[in-house]
Design a protein around this motif. Structure first.
Motif, PDB file in Angstrom:
ATOM      1  N   SER A 244       0.710  -1.460   0.112  1.00 13.52           N
ATOM      2  CA  SER A 244       0.120  -0.029   0.156  1.00 13.52           C
ATOM      3  C   SER A 244       0.858   1.748  -0.586  1.00 13.52           C
ATOM      4  O   SER A 244       0.086   2.163  -0.686  1.00 13.52           O
ATOM      5  CB  SER A 244      -1.013   0.522   1.172  1.00 13.52           C
ATOM      6  N   LEU A 245       1.969   1.141   0.718  1.00 17.99           N
ATOM      7  CA  LEU A 245       3.402   2.535   0.876  1.00 17.99           C
ATOM      8  C   LEU A 245       3.628   2.341  -0.397  1.00 17.99           C
ATOM      9  O   LEU A 245       4.642   3.668  -0.740  1.00 17.99           O
ATOM     10  CB  LEU A 245       3.807   1.836   2.263  1.00 17.99           C
ATOM     11  N   ARG A 246       3.609   1.772  -1.614  1.00 19.89           N
ATOM     12  CA  ARG A 246       4.383   1.429  -2.667  1.00 19.89           C
ATOM     13  C   ARG A 246       5.950   1.496  -2.227  1.00 19.89           C
ATOM     14  O   ARG A 246       6.893   2.280  -2.676  1.00 19.89           O
ATOM     15  CB  ARG A 246       4.290   3.125  -3.639  1.00 19.89           C
ATOM     16  N   PRO A 247       6.076   0.224  -1.411  1.00 22.18           N
ATOM     17  CA  PRO A 247       7.488   0.780  -1.210  1.00 22.18           C
ATOM     18  C   PRO A 247       8.706   0.389  -2.663  1.00 22.18           C
ATOM     19  O   PRO A 247       8.115  -0.937  -2.926  1.00 22.18           O
ATOM     20  CB  PRO A 247       7.483  -0.415  -0.101  1.00 22.18           C
ATOM     21  N   LYS A 248       9.987   0.274  -1.653  1.00 25.31           N
ATOM     22  CA  LYS A 248      11.228  -0.108  -2.564  1.00 25.31           C
ATOM     23  C   LYS A 248      11.704  -1.780  -2.368  1.00 25.31           C
ATOM     24  O   LYS A 248      12.023  -2.132  -3.452  1.00 25.31           O
ATOM     25  CB  LYS A 248      12.302   0.882  -3.324  1.00 25.31           C
ATOM     26  N   LEU A 249      11.805  -1.554  -1.098  1.00 28.02           N
ATOM     27  CA  LEU A 249      12.412  -2.842  -0.484  1.00 28.02           C
ATOM     28  C   LEU A 249      11.092  -3.069  -0.108  1.00 28.02           C
ATOM     29  O   LEU A 249      10.761  -2.938   0.881  1.00 28.02           O
ATOM     30  CB  LEU A 249      14.294  -2.826   0.457  1.00 28.02           C
ATOM     31  N   ILE A 250      11.344  -4.477   0.495  1.00 26.73           N
ATOM     32  CA  ILE A 250      10.221  -5.587   1.319  1.00 26.73           C
ATOM     33  C   ILE A 250      10.739  -6.557   2.230  1.00 26.73           C
ATOM     34  O   ILE A 250      11.903  -7.367   1.424  1.00 26.73           O
ATOM     35  CB  ILE A 250       9.064  -6.413   0.530  1.00 26.73           C
ATOM     36  N   VAL A 251      10.293  -6.772   3.732  1.00 27.25           N
ATOM     37  CA  VAL A 251      11.498  -7.998   4.126  1.00 27.25           C
ATOM     38  C   VAL A 251      10.635  -8.981   4.194  1.00 27.25           C
ATOM     39  O   VAL A 251       9.838  -8.379   4.874  1.00 27.25           O
ATOM     40  CB  VAL A 251      12.375  -7.295   5.356  1.00 27.25           C
ATOM     41  N   CYS A 252      10.746  -9.764   3.706  1.00 33.83           N
ATOM     42  CA  CYS A 252      10.224 -10.997   3.972  1.00 33.83           C
ATOM     43  C   CYS A 252      10.240 -12.124   4.810  1.00 33.83           C
ATOM     44  O   CYS A 252      10.898 -12.911   4.838  1.00 33.83           O
ATOM     45  CB  CYS A 252       9.701 -11.885   2.819  1.00 33.83           C
ATOM     46  N   ASP A 253       9.625 -12.124   6.454  1.00 36.38           N
ATOM     47  CA  ASP A 253       9.983 -12.634   7.246  1.00 36.38           C
ATOM     48  C   ASP A 253       9.568 -13.868   7.619  1.00 36.38           C
ATOM     49  O   ASP A 253       8.631 -14.075   8.317  1.00 36.38           O
ATOM     50  CB  ASP A 253       9.875 -11.473   8.841  1.00 36.38           C
ATOM     51  N   GLU A 254      10.426 -14.925   6.628  1.00 37.13           N
ATOM     52  CA  GLU A 254       9.640 -16.235   6.611  1.00 37.13           C
ATOM     53  C   GLU A 254       7.788 -16.099   6.473  1.00 37.13           C
ATOM     54  O   GLU A 254       7.252 -16.880   7.682  1.00 37.13           O
ATOM     55  CB  GLU A 254       9.605 -17.216   8.281  1.00 37.13           C
ATOM     56  N   PRO A 255       7.882 -15.466   5.560  1.00 39.09           N
ATOM     57  CA  PRO A 255       6.060 -15.072   4.649  1.00 39.09           C
ATOM     58  C   PRO A 255       4.977 -16.596   4.654  1.00 39.09           C
ATOM     59  O   PRO A 255       4.365 -16.217   4.355  1.00 39.09           O
ATOM     60  CB  PRO A 255       6.012 -13.936   3.750  1.00 39.09           C
ATOM     61  N   VAL A 256       5.920 -17.880   4.462  1.00 39.51           N
ATOM     62  CA  VAL A 256       5.443 -18.843   4.338  1.00 39.51           C
ATOM     63  C   VAL A 256       5.213 -19.545   5.326  1.00 39.51           C
ATOM     64  O   VAL A 256       4.973 -21.256   5.053  1.00 39.51           O
ATOM     65  CB  VAL A 256       5.714 -19.279   2.991  1.00 39.51           C
ATOM     66  N   SER A 257       6.251 -20.428   6.035  1.00 39.66           N
ATOM     67  CA  SER A 257       6.641 -20.740   6.878  1.00 39.66           C
ATOM     68  C   SER A 257       5.355 -21.702   7.925  1.00 39.66           C
ATOM     69  O   SER A 257       5.116 -22.679   8.110  1.00 39.66           O
ATOM     70  CB  SER A 257       7.542 -20.707   7.918  1.00 39.66           C
ATOM     71  N   ALA A 258       4.170 -20.880   7.584  1.00 36.49           N
ATOM     72  CA  ALA A 258       3.099 -20.957   9.236  1.00 36.49           C
ATOM     73  C   ALA A 258       1.946 -21.437   7.948  1.00 36.49           C
ATOM     74  O   ALA A 258       1.084 -21.659   8.280  1.00 36.49           O
ATOM     75  CB  ALA A 258       2.690 -20.015   9.280  1.00 36.49           C
ATOM     76  N   LEU A 259       2.310 -21.151   6.515  1.00 41.30           N
ATOM     77  CA  LEU A 259       1.250 -22.510   5.724  1.00 41.30           C
ATOM     78  C   LEU A 259       1.720 -23.329   4.910  1.00 41.30           C
ATOM     79  O   LEU A 259       2.545 -23.732   5.432  1.00 41.30           O
ATOM     80  CB  LEU A 259       1.276 -21.306   5.401  1.00 41.30           C
ATOM     81  N   ASP A 260       0.149 -23.818   4.519  1.00 37.92           N
ATOM     82  CA  ASP A 260       0.330 -24.860   3.998  1.00 37.92           C
ATOM     83  C   ASP A 260       1.172 -25.445   3.136  1.00 37.92           C
ATOM     84  O   ASP A 260       1.586 -24.306   2.109  1.00 37.92           O
ATOM     85  CB  ASP A 260      -1.018 -25.847   4.217  1.00 37.92           C
ATOM     86  N   VAL A 261       1.778 -26.949   2.194  1.00 40.00           N
ATOM     87  CA  VAL A 261       2.691 -26.451   1.450  1.00 40.00           C
ATOM     88  C   VAL A 261       2.340 -25.899   0.596  1.00 40.00           C
ATOM     89  O   VAL A 261       2.886 -25.363  -0.513  1.00 40.00           O
ATOM     90  CB  VAL A 261       3.055 -28.151   1.399  1.00 40.00           C
ATOM     91  N   SER A 262       0.557 -26.645  -0.435  1.00 37.65           N
ATOM     92  CA  SER A 262      -0.280 -26.160  -1.908  1.00 37.65           C
ATOM     93  C   SER A 262      -0.336 -24.713  -1.499  1.00 37.65           C
ATOM     94  O   SER A 262       0.376 -23.524  -2.553  1.00 37.65           O
ATOM     95  CB  SER A 262      -0.981 -27.066  -1.324  1.00 37.65           C
ATOM     96  N   ILE A 263      -0.298 -23.673  -0.520  1.00 39.29           N
ATOM     97  CA  ILE A 263      -0.464 -22.505  -0.267  1.00 39.29           C
ATOM     98  C   ILE A 263       0.560 -21.878  -0.116  1.00 39.29           C
ATOM     99  O   ILE A 263       0.862 -20.768  -0.608  1.00 39.29           O
ATOM    100  CB  ILE A 263      -1.013 -22.131   0.831  1.00 39.29           C
ATOM    101  N   GLN A 264       1.792 -22.147   0.276  1.00 40.13           N
ATOM    102  CA  GLN A 264       3.090 -21.381   0.512  1.00 40.13           C
ATOM    103  C   GLN A 264       3.505 -21.422  -1.779  1.00 40.13           C
ATOM    104  O   GLN A 264       4.450 -20.584  -2.085  1.00 40.13           O
ATOM    105  CB  GLN A 264       4.491 -22.504   0.453  1.00 40.13           C
ATOM    106  N   ALA A 265       3.632 -22.515  -1.877  1.00 44.08           N
ATOM    107  CA  ALA A 265       4.083 -22.574  -3.251  1.00 44.08           C
ATOM    108  C   ALA A 265       2.669 -21.123  -4.726  1.00 44.08           C
ATOM    109  O   ALA A 265       3.324 -20.212  -4.950  1.00 44.08           O
ATOM    110  CB  ALA A 265       3.389 -23.343  -4.487  1.00 44.08           C
ATOM    111  N   GLN A 266       1.283 -20.921  -4.421  1.00 45.72           N
ATOM    112  CA  GLN A 266       1.087 -19.610  -4.555  1.00 45.72           C
ATOM    113  C   GLN A 266       1.671 -18.174  -4.122  1.00 45.72           C
ATOM    114  O   GLN A 266       1.298 -17.568  -4.505  1.00 45.72           O
ATOM    115  CB  GLN A 266      -0.726 -19.998  -3.619  1.00 45.72           C
TER     116      GLN A 266
END
Length: 331
Positions: free
Chosen positions: A180-202
């Motif tokens: 929403s703030l139109r950033p240049k850099l995003i820190v993705c702090d383990e963004p998929v580790s809490a998700l199911d495997v199929s959802i991780q890929a998405q």
């Protein structure tokens, strides 16, 4: 500052970490005196180039998330510098840091705890738009719709609350809020580790698509090597506050040099049962409970090839722009 992070022909870095340290004091006694410290980050040099994804991998407790939180201003470094587009932001006050909030954003591991359960999705996405005046007030609603569309959620969902979404959908809302703030850099702090495997890929495919469409730069923090390999252009391996190996994703997986990196790769699941019979390094204990040498290599107590030199001397990170390792016996 070391020059191993990127090749000399690379463009000017978007972000530079120069000797970054973050120590947490251990206090005891009636006077609450500091008797020791936890060195979560202990002298890290890194660069992130515009448009790339730098993967940061290591066991829990190695300091990965502390680096991410320091970059976006949620932690104040004990020592060292953080430079964003040439401006040192590590020493800025909260008010001065406001100007950089729109350029640096973070996507957290747990999407539910990072979203206010009392606010609708529309309110959650509208708040940063209003605070930072990204769009005029009369355009906020249409901007919220646009953000939901680009992360693959229907615009009708903006009237719902976080508990009404699945984990993957909540993470998409978290990504939309970061965008929403139109950033240049995003820190993705383990963004998929809490998700199911199929959802991780998405979610990972969504992040890669957004990077191409919006010219984003990522610091992708994870302990899963599969996700890091898929997402990253370069990978930095971290152990107890230090970078022990860094290189292009292809080179690091093809020719790991540090014993810790080799052990992480050996722990990676192998589909072919015949290959599972090969000798594999199994680490004893874990990083949090390890007993590192006070002035030698931090990996000494767990390293299968350690010598007396490793106990007495701390190896430096040595190599070229494509691959570097902090080990006396790198081959």
């Amino acid at each position: 500052m070391n020059n191993y992070e990127a090749a000399s022909s690379s463009p000017a870095p978007l972000l530079v970490l120069d000797g970054l340290k973050k120590h947490y004091p251990i206090r005891r006694g009636l006077l609450n005196r500091s008797v020791n410290s936890i060195k979560a980050v202990d002298g890290v040099d890194l660069t992130i180039l515009p448009g790339e994804t730098l993967g940061l991998v290591g066991e829990s407790g190695c300091g990965k998330s502390t680096i991410g939180r320091s970059i976006v201003g949620l932690e104040k470094p004990t020592e060292g510098r953080i430079l964003f587009e040439g401006t040192e932001i590590s020493s800025l006050s909260n008010r001065e840091m406001t100007d950089f909030r729109s350029k640096l954003q973070i996507v957290f591991q747990d999407p539910y705890s990072s979203l206010n359960p009392r606010k609708s999705i529309e309110d959650l996405l509208a708040e940063p738009l209003l605070v930072h005046r990204i769009v005029p007030k009369n355009e906020v609603s249409s901007e919220v719709d646009r953000l939901l569309e680009i992360v693959g959620l229907p615009t009708t969902s903006k009237h719902r609350y976080p508990h009404e979404f699945s984990g993957g959908q909540r993470q998409r809302v978290g990504i939309a809020r970061a965008l929403s703030l139109r950033p240049k850099l995003i820190v993705c702090d383990e963004p998929v580790s809490a998700l199911d495997v199929s959802i991780q890929a998405q979610v990972m495919n969504l992040l890669k698509d957004l990077q191409q469409e919006l010219n984003l730069t990522y610091l992708f923090i994870a302990h899963g090597l599969g996700a890091v390999k898929y997402m990253s252009d370069r990978i930095a391996v971290m152990y107890l506050g230090k970078i022990v190996e860094i290189g292009t994703a292809e080179e690091l997986f093809r020719n790991p040099k540090h014993p810790y990196t080799k052990a992480l790769l050996d722990a990676f699941p192998i589909a072919n049962p015949r290959l599972r019979l090969n000798a594999r390094t199994v680490l004893q204990d874990d990083a949090i409970n390890a007993n590192p040498s006070s002035h030698g290599c931090r990996f000494y107590s767990r390293c299968p090839v350690a010598t007396a030199q490793c106990r007495e001397q701390e190896p430096e990170l040595i190599g070229d722009g494509d691959h570097a390792s902090a080990c006396f016996f790198s081959n």
